[in-house]
Structure formats: structure tokens, C-alpha cells
Design a protein around this motif. Structure first.
Motif, PDB file in Angstrom:
ATOM      1  N   ALA A 120       4.385   0.353   6.909  1.00 14.74           N
ATOM      2  CA  ALA A 120       3.110  -0.288   7.236  1.00 14.74           C
ATOM      3  C   ALA A 120       1.931   0.424   6.574  1.00 14.74           C
ATOM      4  O   ALA A 120       1.073  -0.210   5.963  1.00 14.74           O
ATOM      5  CB  ALA A 120       2.918  -0.332   8.749  1.00 14.74           C
ATOM      6  N   LEU A 121       1.886   1.759   6.685  1.00 11.23           N
ATOM      7  CA  LEU A 121       0.731   2.478   6.141  1.00 11.23           C
ATOM      8  C   LEU A 121       0.730   2.457   4.619  1.00 11.23           C
ATOM      9  O   LEU A 121      -0.330   2.370   3.992  1.00 11.23           O
ATOM     10  CB  LEU A 121       0.705   3.910   6.665  1.00 11.23           C
ATOM     11  N   ALA A 122       1.911   2.530   4.012  1.00 13.10           N
ATOM     12  CA  ALA A 122       1.985   2.482   2.550  1.00 13.10           C
ATOM     13  C   ALA A 122       1.488   1.135   2.043  1.00 13.10           C
ATOM     14  O   ALA A 122       0.760   1.053   1.045  1.00 13.10           O
ATOM     15  CB  ALA A 122       3.416   2.737   2.080  1.00 13.10           C
ATOM     16  N   VAL A 123       1.868   0.068   2.744  1.00 13.96           N
ATOM     17  CA  VAL A 123       1.400  -1.257   2.352  1.00 13.96           C
ATOM     18  C   VAL A 123      -0.105  -1.349   2.527  1.00 13.96           C
ATOM     19  O   VAL A 123      -0.819  -1.902   1.685  1.00 13.96           O
ATOM     20  CB  VAL A 123       2.129  -2.346   3.173  1.00 13.96           C
ATOM     21  N   THR A 124      -0.607  -0.774   3.625  1.00 11.36           N
ATOM     22  CA  THR A 124      -2.050  -0.768   3.842  1.00 11.36           C
ATOM     23  C   THR A 124      -2.764  -0.118   2.661  1.00 11.36           C
ATOM     24  O   THR A 124      -3.760  -0.631   2.152  1.00 11.36           O
ATOM     25  CB  THR A 124      -2.406   0.008   5.119  1.00 11.36           C
ATOM     26  N   VAL A 125      -2.245   1.035   2.233  1.00  9.83           N
ATOM     27  CA  VAL A 125      -2.856   1.753   1.111  1.00  9.83           C
ATOM     28  C   VAL A 125      -2.858   0.881  -0.142  1.00  9.83           C
ATOM     29  O   VAL A 125      -3.884   0.722  -0.814  1.00  9.83           O
ATOM     30  CB  VAL A 125      -2.095   3.075   0.854  1.00  9.83           C
ATOM     31  N   ALA A 126      -1.705   0.278  -0.449  1.00  7.02           N
ATOM     32  CA  ALA A 126      -1.597  -0.537  -1.668  1.00  7.02           C
ATOM     33  C   ALA A 126      -2.555  -1.718  -1.616  1.00  7.02           C
ATOM     34  O   ALA A 126      -3.261  -2.012  -2.588  1.00  7.02           O
ATOM     35  CB  ALA A 126      -0.161  -1.022  -1.854  1.00  7.02           C
ATOM     36  N   LEU A 145      -9.492  -4.165   7.853  1.00 11.81           N
ATOM     37  CA  LEU A 145      -8.410  -4.311   8.818  1.00 11.81           C
ATOM     38  C   LEU A 145      -7.058  -4.114   8.139  1.00 11.81           C
ATOM     39  O   LEU A 145      -6.055  -3.900   8.780  1.00 11.81           O
ATOM     40  CB  LEU A 145      -8.445  -5.689   9.452  1.00 11.81           C
ATOM     41  N   GLY A 146      -7.078  -4.154   6.808  1.00 12.69           N
ATOM     42  CA  GLY A 146      -5.865  -3.849   6.056  1.00 12.69           C
ATOM     43  C   GLY A 146      -4.772  -4.830   6.358  1.00 12.69           C
ATOM     44  O   GLY A 146      -4.949  -6.016   6.224  1.00 12.69           O
ATOM     45  N   VAL A 147      -3.662  -4.340   6.768  1.00 12.09           N
ATOM     46  CA  VAL A 147      -2.559  -5.236   6.985  1.00 12.09           C
ATOM     47  C   VAL A 147      -2.746  -5.959   8.295  1.00 12.09           C
ATOM     48  O   VAL A 147      -3.088  -5.370   9.275  1.00 12.09           O
ATOM     49  CB  VAL A 147      -1.250  -4.456   7.056  1.00 12.09           C
ATOM     50  N   ILE A 148      -2.662  -6.972   8.097  1.00 11.15           N
ATOM     51  CA  ILE A 148      -1.898  -8.149   7.911  1.00 11.15           C
ATOM     52  C   ILE A 148      -0.754  -8.109   8.922  1.00 11.15           C
ATOM     53  O   ILE A 148       0.162  -7.275   8.898  1.00 11.15           O
ATOM     54  CB  ILE A 148      -1.301  -8.295   6.465  1.00 11.15           C
ATOM     55  N   ALA A 149      -0.933  -9.052   9.778  1.00  8.55           N
ATOM     56  CA  ALA A 149      -0.161  -9.177  11.008  1.00  8.55           C
ATOM     57  C   ALA A 149       1.314  -8.789  10.925  1.00  8.55           C
ATOM     58  O   ALA A 149       1.871  -8.292  11.886  1.00  8.55           O
ATOM     59  CB  ALA A 149      -0.279 -10.600  11.518  1.00  8.55           C
TER      60      ALA A 149
END
Lengths: 520, 331
Positions: free
Chosen positions: A391-397, A464-468
Motif C-alpha cells: 500500500a505505501l509503495a503504491v502511494t509513493v509511486a 489522499l494517495g491511494v485509492i480505496a
């Protein structure tokens, strides 16, 4: 990060290609992944067309108005020196990095039904005004985006070499001549890009348009996408609407590129700029008035946010502070990633004058639907990893990709001037590789790099970054905690969390941006 | 945490308060709406309560539950799903992923009959317009009276296309006004200050004083009384009836932890779980028992009439009801 050597060395080419590939995966790739799961395509209904019309109209008006108001404000900031100018410049950037709901609450405290403005009008015996509707949407979008426009244009002014103003003074140029020969060419080079960036931000707006739009007349395409997911799970429709948004984005970016003319100021010796032309009492009064009005418009809502939340700041629950630390870490990594993508893209784009492909690719993230990106990423990554674990890696990307267009807007004009002014000299000196990066590129691009890094860090804090689909129990960021507090009726704590978020975002922005402009 | 990835993840890993579990502890994965991940919702207490009984690790995976289930299909990792609403059950049932619960639901205290063999309710509530009695001296005594109020009274509602409570309102009005719904919306429209994407934004507008009334729930005042000792927030009770909403839990048929999933459903109906719903979820427990509700909660005014649309009826009415709303609001 790849070190650029001669124009389009292999290292630079690789870096730019990697960055472009990552952006394309996050935008077109995710869209494609969603399309593979679509079951048939229905045509667009009347409601979709009306949403599309509203979306484009409000975005165009908001962008034009932001730009028109930004020009005098940026000019005033560029030609005046006063105590606290640096702090003011940082503070004026704040609205752009606020989470939507916080900014809307701040705006309403000033312009709302029971806001200062209406209370003032009522006290003076005038009728109250309602901001809900088209005007409210535009007001909010100008509030959000005027800061971006001011900063990007201010950078344009600061990039005019001091020598040109000295020459202008020696030739006896008045303010009108300065405007014609120096400021207008600079604006010609910068405004189309700024306009497109703001147009695209407003294009994908969802919560602002709905909350201040007063009702479904103010429906944007993004809401139609949301609805397709939420009730009908019609991935075909969602993907089609998202593709329309991307198409609009690409068209706008290409059009803007056609209208952009290089300013051609040449190099300078980085002397402090002195503005002999702007000392007259009329211009002085004009600049002071512009700055006061702009500050009032941008800072009064912020003050309302701070006043509402400050009393609760000390007693915020522990999970909010943990989320704040997590958000800081995410912001730090996102910033590194965004700069690592933006610098090679900007340098490669500048080296290939006349070709706008890379620039257009770099703007695509602005027009992507976060819902489609999230769903597409989920489909692409699920075979490889557990979504909760990454989750956090996707948020960063995603944060890095979303910030890329802003980084490019800050870096590209400077990179083009760098190439035009120093490219041949560097080549004749055989200045390549790391040496070129260290001796030429980084020093000359220090200011836009600092600004881009600050902006990315602040945006990553607030996004808010990711995405449900990627949420996980232990990966809540500060904005998510803020929304959770609101969802649990704790509006006061949420107001406190908003102040914390605002303070951290501004501090990050200030520190990074400051590092980039020791001389401003 | 995985060994790869970023410093952000490592820091997050240090911050996360996950306790170390033995490798052979079975894991029960429950998909849930985001509020179950919140420290200010019922999630943490439920997790602790169930883990004390099951010798297992209960893991909430939060987010958009239905979208995720549909994307994953048969390959879903979920063992159970909690937090579905009645406007999602038709779609959920159609996935064929769910198993019958096999529980005795005769102990439920819902205001409506519930005999679904797949979905077990764990809470319920009714939509209502909430106002501040210091700002609205003469609240409407009925839905009809609300429509006839002065247009100076401003109400915030939620968009039925993006919000569950917003959808509840359009269905509520279609049930109360029948053929006259369109006209009713026309009368309500000038009083609608704005339409927000979700409940939080609307409620924020209300508490900050921007609006006089907000579409929320009959139980909303309980929060203000219990947590803030503020008795000024009141739900207007209408004799026409209030729209019933419930949240549900269900078991995934292909779960690799059928016994744990079964035990989780039992736990949902237990006193422990049901007793924490009132003040963690600010709604009524599905199985009310002596002492399940704090006194304040028990003394909240309740509507005489509950309006309930069964799944098929709600599904059939959804599109026309939203279309009517869109039509009037876009005029």
C-alpha cells in the motif's frame, strides 16, 4: 538518477525512457488493465455530455481567471523587496497543498452563508450573497490554483537576467517598454504551460465541484466515473470516460505547446535584479494594493482553518501523530522519486527542441482518474503481491507520478533556457556525465529543483494517495486519518489534524524551496 | 512486512503496532469499509474481542469492499465480509461468492422482519434530518412540513450517486411521496444549500454553522450528548416514517477458514460485539439486550414508523429515483 552527459547521452536517454515508461504504465497502462475487464461499452448519455460540458467550461474559466490574477501578483512580488517577502511567498503557496475538504471549510468560513464576508455585508445593510453554484466552483478553483500560477510566473520573472533590466535602464525604458520587451516574451513562454496545468487540475476536480456547485448541475466527469464503479461496476463506461479525460489532457498539452514561444533572453551573470523602472509612486501603490488583496484572498481562509484547529492541536490522539510520521516518510520518498523522474524528462525534452512528446507524457498524470488508476494498478499488481503489503509503495509511486506534471512545469522552461544558453559551451568543453550535472545542471536548475521538490513533498503530505483498493490497517496517512475523524463525528479533532497537516506541508515546502533559492 | 521496498515502508513497519504472531496462527481475513480501519470506530475493539476467543489473527482489509470482491471474483482472499449495505446486497448476491449463514436470527431486534439466509445484520439506523435547536427554533413536525418551510432554511444533503445516505434519501422520498416525489423534490430544492459527495462533508458543513439542517441519522444526537455533552443537536422525527438502513456481515463460500468465519458470525451476534455498537458506531445494535444501550441512547426519540425497502424493491427503484432527483435538481 541518471547523469546527463552531452545532449541526449545514453544515460539521459535511459533515464528519460524509464521515467516515461513508468508514467505511461500508471496512466495508459492502468487504463488498459481496466479495459481488459470491461464487459461491453454503452454510449455516453445526455447526462455524461452535460457533465463533460460543465467540466471543460469551469476548468477553462478557472484557469483563465487564476492566470489573469496571478500576473499582477507575480509581477508585484518580482519587483518589490520588503521584510517578510520570503515568508509571504511561502504562505501564499499554502492553499494549493491543502486537502480539498479543509480548504473548502476555510473558504466557507470567509465566503459562506455565515462567513465573514456575508456577516460584514449584513452589518453594512447589504444583502447576503451565496457562493454556491458555478461561481463557487470557480472561486474555489482559483483559490487552489492561483498560488501555483503565482509561483510559476514569479519564477519566470526571476529567470529574466538582471543584465536585461540594466540594459533597459540604460536605454531609458519605462514600465511600458519593460512590459513589451521583457515581460511579454517571458509570459509568452510560460503562460500556456501554466494555463494547461491549472485547466487539467480543475478538469479532474470532484469534491470541490460537487460541494460548492450546489447540486448535480455541477457534475464533473470524475463523478460519473465514480458512479460507474460504485453502483453499476461498469468498467467499460468508467474506462471510456477516463479515456476522454486523457484525450482532453493530451489535446490541451499539445495546443499549449504550439502557443509557447521561447523567450530568448540569453544568459546573465546572476547579479541581483534592480528595478529602476518600478520606483514611481503609481506602480508602488499598485503593487502594494495587489499584494494586499491577493494575501487577503488567499490567507483569510487559511487563518480560519488555523483558528478552528489550533486549540485541539495539543490534544490530538496518538494515531494522528503516528500517521503524521508515516506521511512525512511517504512525502520524503515520493519527492526523491518525482525528482528522479522529472529531471531526466525535462533535460531530455529540452535537448530535443521542437518535439513535445515527452512533455505531453509528463502531463498525462494530471488528467488521470484516480479511481481508474487505482483499479488498474490493483489488477496489474495483484498477481505479483498482496495489495495490502504494498500500500505505501503504491502511494509513493502514485504521489510521485501525480506531482510529476508540476515538477515538469517548474523545470522545463529553465531546462530549455539552460540548453539554449549553455548547451553549446558545455559541448565544446566536452563537459559530460556527472561533472556536467554537478557543475552546470544542478547549479543552474537549483531554484526550480528546490521549488519542484518542495511542491512534491507538500502535495504528497496532503494527497489522499491511494485509492480505496490498497488500504491497509496499518498504513493510514495523515489525510486519511483526518477523513476518518470526520467520519466518526470528531469534527474538532479533524480541524486540529488539518492544522497539523497544514503546518507540516508548509514546513516541508519552505525547507526544500528555500534550499533552492538562496538568492531570492 | 515484506523485506523489499522503501524506507517509508520500513518506518511504517516500525510504527505499526502489529504484535508478533506464531507462524501457525490461523488468519481470518475480513473485508470491511474504511471506518473499520479507524481507531475511532468499532474495528480495534472487535479485533481484540474476537482474537481473545478464537486463537487466531483477525485481519480487516479496508476499502471499497464490493469493487474489490468483483475484481477478485473466485480468487478472493476474503473469508468474510462486513459492512455491506442493503443497496449492495443484490449485486453481492449475484457474485455467487457468499455462503448461507445458518444462524438463528430470531433474537434480532430490528424494527423490520429479517429472514435473509446469507446476510446477517449487525447494526441498524434510520435516516433523519438533524438540526441545531439553538439555530432552528421551529423544526418541521413532518416531512410535508419540511417541504413547506421557508426557503431561508438551508439543508445539506449527500449525492445519491456517491453516498449511501444520499441514496437512502431519494429512496425515502420515493416511499413517502410516491407519485408526488418529483413535486416534493421541487419544493425541497430551494432549501438545499448544496449536495456533498459524502456524509462527512455534509455533517462538517452543518456543525460549522453553514447549514441549518443536515441529512444524517436519528442516532446522530447521541454522539453530541455522550461525547461532547452538547444537547443542542436534535433529529426531526416525521410521522410519515424514516428510511431503515442496516449494515451486514456474510461468509465467503470458498473460504479456507470456514470454522473461523462461522465463529466470527457468532461473535457478531454476541453481547460483546452488539454491546459496543452504540458508542463505537453511533447506531443501534441489531440484537438489543438489557444494557446494550447507554441511557442517553435508549431515551432518544424513535420514529413510530419504519420504512424498509427489501433488496429487490430498492434495486428496482434506485435508477428511477436518482433520475427524478437529477431531473429536478438540474432544472
Amino acid at each position: 538518477m541518471q547523469a546527463p552527459a552531452r545532449p541526449m547521452s545514453r544515460a539521459l536517454k535511459t533515464g528519460a525512457a524509464l521515467a516515461a515508461a513508468l508514467v505511461l504504465t500508471l496512466t495508459l497502462g492502468t487504463l488498459g488493465a481496466v479495459l481488459t475487464r470491461a464487459e461491453g461499452f454503452a454510449g455516453l448519455g445526455a447526462a455524461d455530455w452535460s457533465a463533460l460540458r460543465f467540466t471543460v467550461t469551469q476548468a477553462a474559466v478557472s484557469a483563465a481567471l487564476s492566470l489573469l490574477l496571478a500576473i499582477p501578483a507575480a509581477r508585484a512580488l518580482a519587483r518589490r523587496r520588503f521584510p517578510g517577502r520570503g515568508v509571504l511567498i511561502t504562505l501564499l503557496g499554502a492553499p494549493f497543498i491543502l486537502p480539498v475538504i479543509v480548504a473548502v471549510m476555510g473558504l466557507l468560513a470567509v465566503f459562506g452563508r455565515s462567513g465573514f464576508l456575508n456577516d460584514g455585508l449584513a452589518a453594512l445593510g447589504f444583502a447576503r450573497v451565496s457562493i454556491y453554484g458555478f461561481a463557487g466552483v470557480v472561486l474555489a478553483h482559483v483559490f487552489f490554483n492561483l498560488p501555483l500560477a503565482v509561483r510559476l510566473l514569479l519564477q519566470g520573472w526571476l529567470d529574466i537576467p538582471a543584465e536585461r533590466f540594466r540594459l533597459a535602464a540604460a536605454l531609458g525604458f519605462g514600465p511600458g517598454d519593460i512590459a513589451r520587451h521583457l515581460e511579454y516574451p517571458m509570459l509568452r513562454a510560460r503562460t500556456p504551460g501554466v494555463f494547461v496545468a491549472i485547466f487539467l487540475i480543475c478538469l479532474t476536480s470532484f469534491a470541490v465541484a460537487l460541494t460548492l456547485g450546489g447540486g448535480p448541475k455541477a457534475t464533473t466527469v470524475e463523478l460519473a466515473i465514480y458512479q460507474s464503479f460504485r453502483y453499476d461496476f461498469d468498467l467499460g463506461r468508467a474506462a471510456m470516460l477516463a479515456a476522454i479525460q486523457l484525450g482532453l489532457c493530451a489535446t490541451a498539452a499539445l495546443l499549449a505547446a504550439r502557443f509557447t514561444l521561447p523567450s530568448g533572453f540569453g544568459t546573465g551573470l546572476d547579479r541581483p535584479v534592480a528595478r529602476w523602472d518600478a520606483n514611481g509612486p503609481f506602480l508602488r501603490t499598485q503593487d502594494i494594493a495587489v499584494l494586499i488583496l491577493t494575501s487577503l484572498f488567499l490567507l483569510a481562509p487559511l487563518l480560519a482553518v488555523i483558528t478552528a484547529g489550533l486549540p485541539r492541536l495539543g490534544s490530538l490522539p496518538a494515531p494522528v501523530w503516528q500517521a503524521a510520521l508515516r506521511s512525512l516518510a511517504v512525502a520524503g520518498v515520493s519527492t526523491l522519486a518525482a525528482i528522479a523522474m522529472a529531471l531526466p524528462l525535462a533535460l531530455a525534452s529540452a535537448a530535443r527542441s521542437g518535439r513535445r512528446g515527452l512533455e505531453t507524457i509528463g502531463m498525462l498524470p494530471l488528467a488521470t482518474s484516480s479511481l481508474v488508476t487505482g483499479t488498474g494498478l490493483f489488477l496489474l499488481l495483484r498477481p505479483l503481491a498482496n495489495p495490502g503489503d504494498i500500500a505505501l509503495a503504491v502511494t509513493v509511486a502514485v504521489n510521485a507520478a501525480m506531482a510529476l506534471p508540476f515538477c515538469l512545469r517548474a523545470l522545463l522552461p529553465a531546462a530549455r533556457e539552460l540548453e539554449a544558453d549553455y548547451g553549446r559551451l558545455a559541448q565544446s568543453l566536452n563537459l559530460t556525465g556527472l561533472a556536467r550535472l554537478r557543475l552546470l545542471t544542478l547549479p543552474r536548475l537549483r531554484r526550480p529543483l528546490g521549488f519542484a521538490a518542495g511542491l512534491t513533498a507538500a502535495l504528497s503530505m496532503g494527497d489522499l494517495g491511494v485509492i480505496a483498493l490498497f488500504a491497509d490497517e496499518d498504513s493510514a496517512t495523515l489525510p486519511l486519518q483526518l477523513y476518518r475523524l470526520m467520519g466518526a463525528y470528531r469534527m474538532q479533532d479533524a480541524a486540529g489534524a488539518a492544522v497539523l497537516l497544514l503546518a507540516l506541508s508548509l514546513a516541508l515546502f519552505w525547507a526544500l524551496d528555500r534550499g533552492g533559492r538562496a538568492d531570492a | 512486512m515484506k523485506k523489499t521496498l522503501s524506507p517509508a515502508l520500513m518506518i511504517a513497519g516500525c510504527l505499526a503496532s502489529s504484535n508478533v504472531l506464531a507462524a501457525d496462527t490461523p488468519e481470518l481475513i475480513v473485508y470491511a469499509p474504511d471506518y473499520f480501519g479507524s481507531e475511532w470506530g468499532p474495528g480495534p475493539a472487535i479485533e481484540a474481542g474476537f482474537e481473545a476467543l478464537c486463537a487466531c489473527d483477525l485481519k480487516f482489509v479496508t476499502g471499497d469492499v464490493m469493487s474489490r470482491l468483483k475484481l477478485e471474483g473466485e480468487g478472493t482472499e476474503a473469508d468474510a465480509v462486513i459492512g455491506l449495505t442493503t443497496d449492495q446486497t443484490a449485486a453481492a448476491r449475484a457474485t455467487g461468492l457468499f455462503a448461507a449463514h445458518g444462524k438463528d436470527l430470531s433474537g434480532l431486534t430490528l424494527p423490520v422482519a429479517w429472514d435473509d439466509d446469507t446476510f446477517v445484520p449487525f447494526n441498524w439506523g434510520e435516516t433523519a434530518f438533524v438540526y441545531d435547536k439553538t439555530r432552528l427554533a421551529e423544526p418541521p413536525a413532518s416531512f410535508a412540513a419540511l417541504l413547506d418551510m421557508s426557503d431561508d432554511v438551508k439543508i445539506v444533503i449527500q449525492d445519491p450517486r456517491s453516498s449511501v445516505s444520499g441514496l437512502a434519501l431519494v429512496l425515502w422520498m420515493s416511499e413517502v411521496f410516491g407519485d408526488g416525489t418529483e413535486e416534493a423534490w421541487r419544493k425541497l430544492k430551494p432549501k438545499i444549500l448544496t449536495v456533498t459527495p459524502g456524509w462527512s462533508e455534509a455533517y462538517g458543513l452543518f456543525t460549522s454553522g453553514e447549514a441549518d439542517m443536515v441529512l444524517s441519522f436519528t442516532t446522530s444526537p447521541a454522539y453530541h450528548i455522550i461525547a461532547e455533552e452538547d444537547e443542542t443537536k436534535v433529529a426531526a422525527i416525521f410521522p410519515e416514517g424514516h428510511y431503515f438502513m442496516t449494515e451486514l456481515v456474510a461468509k465467503i463460500g470458498a473460504t479456507d477458514q470456514p470454522d473461523l468465519a462461522d465463529a466470527f458470525l457468532d461473535y457478531v451476534l454476541s453481547d460483546d460485539f452488539q454491546g459496543m455498537i452504540a458508542t463505537a458506531n453511533w447506531s443501534y445494535p441489531a440484537r438489543e439486550f438489557e444494557g446494550a444501550l447507554p441511557a442517553v441512547f435508549a431515551s432518544l426519540p424513535r420514529p413510530d414508523k419504519t420504512l424498509f425497502l427489501p433488496e429487490a424493491e430498492a434495486e428496482a427503484r434506485r435508477e428511477p429515483a436518482i433520475a427524478t432527483w437529477l431531473k429536478v435538481m438540474s432544472e
